[in-house]
Design an enzyme around this catalytic site. Sequence first.
Site, short mmCIF file in Angstrom:
data_model
loop_
_atom_site.label_atom_id
_atom_site.label_comp_id
_atom_site.label_asym_id
_atom_site.label_seq_id
_atom_site.Cartn_x
_atom_site.Cartn_y
_atom_site.Cartn_z
N HIS A 144 1.77 4.47 -2.91
CA HIS A 144 1.92 5.92 -2.76
C HIS A 144 3.29 6.37 -3.27
O HIS A 144 3.41 7.40 -3.95
CB HIS A 144 1.79 6.32 -1.28
CG HIS A 144 0.39 6.35 -0.76
ND1 HIS A 144 -0.63 7.03 -1.38
CD2 HIS A 144 -0.15 5.81 0.36
CE1 HIS A 144 -1.74 6.90 -0.67
NE2 HIS A 144 -1.48 6.16 0.38
N HIS A 186 3.50 6.62 -6.94
CA HIS A 186 2.81 7.83 -7.39
C HIS A 186 3.78 9.02 -7.35
O HIS A 186 3.75 9.90 -8.22
CB HIS A 186 1.61 8.09 -6.48
CG HIS A 186 0.53 8.91 -7.09
ND1 HIS A 186 -0.61 9.25 -6.42
CD2 HIS A 186 0.40 9.48 -8.32
CE1 HIS A 186 -1.40 9.97 -7.21
NE2 HIS A 186 -0.79 10.12 -8.36
N HIS A 216 0.84 -1.21 0.00
CA HIS A 216 0.00 0.00 0.00
C HIS A 216 0.87 1.26 0.00
O HIS A 216 0.72 2.15 -0.85
CB HIS A 216 -0.91 -0.02 1.23
CG HIS A 216 -1.79 1.18 1.38
ND1 HIS A 216 -3.12 1.16 1.10
CD2 HIS A 216 -1.52 2.46 1.78
CE1 HIS A 216 -3.65 2.36 1.30
NE2 HIS A 216 -2.69 3.16 1.72
N GLU A 217 1.78 1.33 0.95
CA GLU A 217 2.63 2.53 1.03
C GLU A 217 3.55 2.64 -0.19
O GLU A 217 3.86 3.75 -0.64
CB GLU A 217 3.45 2.52 2.33
CG GLU A 217 2.61 2.53 3.61
CD GLU A 217 1.60 3.65 3.65
OE1 GLU A 217 1.84 4.72 3.06
OE2 GLU A 217 0.54 3.48 4.29
#
Length: 676
Positions: free
Chosen positions: A468, A471, A464-465
């Site tokens: 980010h 991105h 999940h991290e």
Amino acid sequence: MENPLLQPFDSAPFSKLETAHFKPAFVEALAQARAEIDAIAENPEPPSFENTVAALDYAGYTLERITSIFFNLNSAETNREIQGLAQEISPMLAAFANDITLNESLFKRIREVYEHVDRKALNAEEAMLLERKFRHFSRNGAMLSEKDKQRLREIDAELAGLKLTFGEHVLEETQKFELHLTDPGDLEGLPGAQREAARDLAQSRGKEGWVFTLDYPSYLPFMKYAENRELRKKMALAFGSKGFHGDALDNREILLRIARLRFERARLLGYENHAHFVLEERMAKSPAQVTAFLKELLDKALPAAHRELDELQAYALGRDGLGQLEKWDSAFYSEKLKQDKFDLDEEQLKPYFELDRVLQGMFQVAGNLFGLRFEADPTIETYHGEVQVFRVFDGQGTFTALFYADFHPRPGKRAGAWMTSYKPQFRKGGESERPHVSIVCNFTRPTQTLPSLLTFDEVTTLFHEFGHALHGMLADTTFPGLSGTSVYWDFVELPSQIMENWCYEPEALRLFARHYQTGEVIPGELVEKIRATSNFQEGMATVRQVSFALLDMAWHGGDPTGVSDVKAHEESAMAGCRLYPEPAETCMSPSFSHIFQGGYSAGYYSYKWAEVLDADAFAFFRERGIFNREVADRFQKHILSRGGTEDPMELYIRFRGREPELDALLERAGLLGSPA
């Protein structure tokens, strides 16, 4: 002495930094930034996009870098001195932000460009930057009277300090509690790895026996496996009562003040309440749309949640004669039911998820999808010996980003997991500045005999991290203000949440899920069990997340000035979602850092909102192949690289070919056929 923060540097010069460097650096960087702003505002040339809007977005670069270094340290490696300094610096930064948005000469120039520029001469990114700059000024007081501008300054300065104090209290509450056990009988049910970690922690604190804390790698396994119900209760009450003890660390008056100030600020700016102010710049445009979205999810999830709870209650009654489930029973009996129902014990999985191997496998997933390559570089300075740094290269071997990774809990590090940035990506003067991004987590530590073996939840958190981080790392924009994660808040979770999906796919798991001792690839039967349990108790999980979002909206979607009893207000907001009796000793709001310290006020719903996007987007990968480069290229081109340069729905449609559909999420969660 020379201040390393005021000398040219590429990566953060951590080894040279002393706390004493920060305040002088902020003072100087603020002066430089003010001079840059004044030069823009007082430019004798007619206002243009280049000399006003673009110039403003590039201004204050040194200040931004110093700010990112300081506040990242305050989250990941803080102490009393840094916390005290943060209380000084935050109001200074709030005042500077107000000085910009309330600068009449500057706003006049922006407004002139906004009203008279030839829009056809601007590309999509330039048009978006102009729109966002104008809205930022108009939404944050540029057109207020002098009296109201002064009040806005006072509110923002006070809020800056209150949010820091709120977070400091939560951190101190988390770290001051320990459950010190000396009777081996109290450890019944706990796996050997948890016992060993607790013994190591006790030894590090000069104590005999075992120590358990409220840090997630200690707290969660205890709640899942400890047979001693009274000790689970003690842990649960400590966890659920942070900031709720009526002492110097109590956060109730602080959060009431934060909520009231946010409401006053919104009203001052012409909005009905804080949620109306926030949601004007979200994919969900209004509190009504958020509430309707949450109600639809709740209607789908609540019947399933009650069925799941009935099953769990019957299981607890049959196993132990337990007539009433309490909060401290949930994780324990859920884990036991899952073991019995699917023949899967989470401890069976951990040997296949050794942290370093998972990390390398995650890099390989990114390589297969986006052509990225990660090379460890121990020469780059870090703020702690445990932090790792990697140079990231694209498929052509071009340097793309620096990636920092910090994985384990320690004193001075707040709980949870997050992605952050030390340097933004942008282009200026023909040069492309590449980003420096970081993920910070609190994963299971290695022990004297075991490496760091992750729970499956920790594996998905890591992915999940990392989403980010991708991105940020793959950003490809001209302006820093639109780069990477500078997107609508209910869009920012799409890249993170979609990456979790690869953790359930056999083709991806084979890359990294190997036994830490034998190197054996995780057996197919375990993979099938992981997939089979992926929506286990999803109704209850969905209701829980919706309840948090409803609590957020209760604080920010109305007028909080009449609220005096925090506990009663919370109970009213979450009443329709309660699955367990609520203990009088606990209250979530005083430690709800996401909304009172972080950036999720009136935005907690965005986790579920983004789940709709990620489920729909990953369905596209599933249709074409989870490592299909054409789909991955589309995702990189239209989502990851574009930041906030265009409306997020337009970007999503360009990637997917249509708007997202809720059914993909409901199907994945096993709720598609649930009666409303």
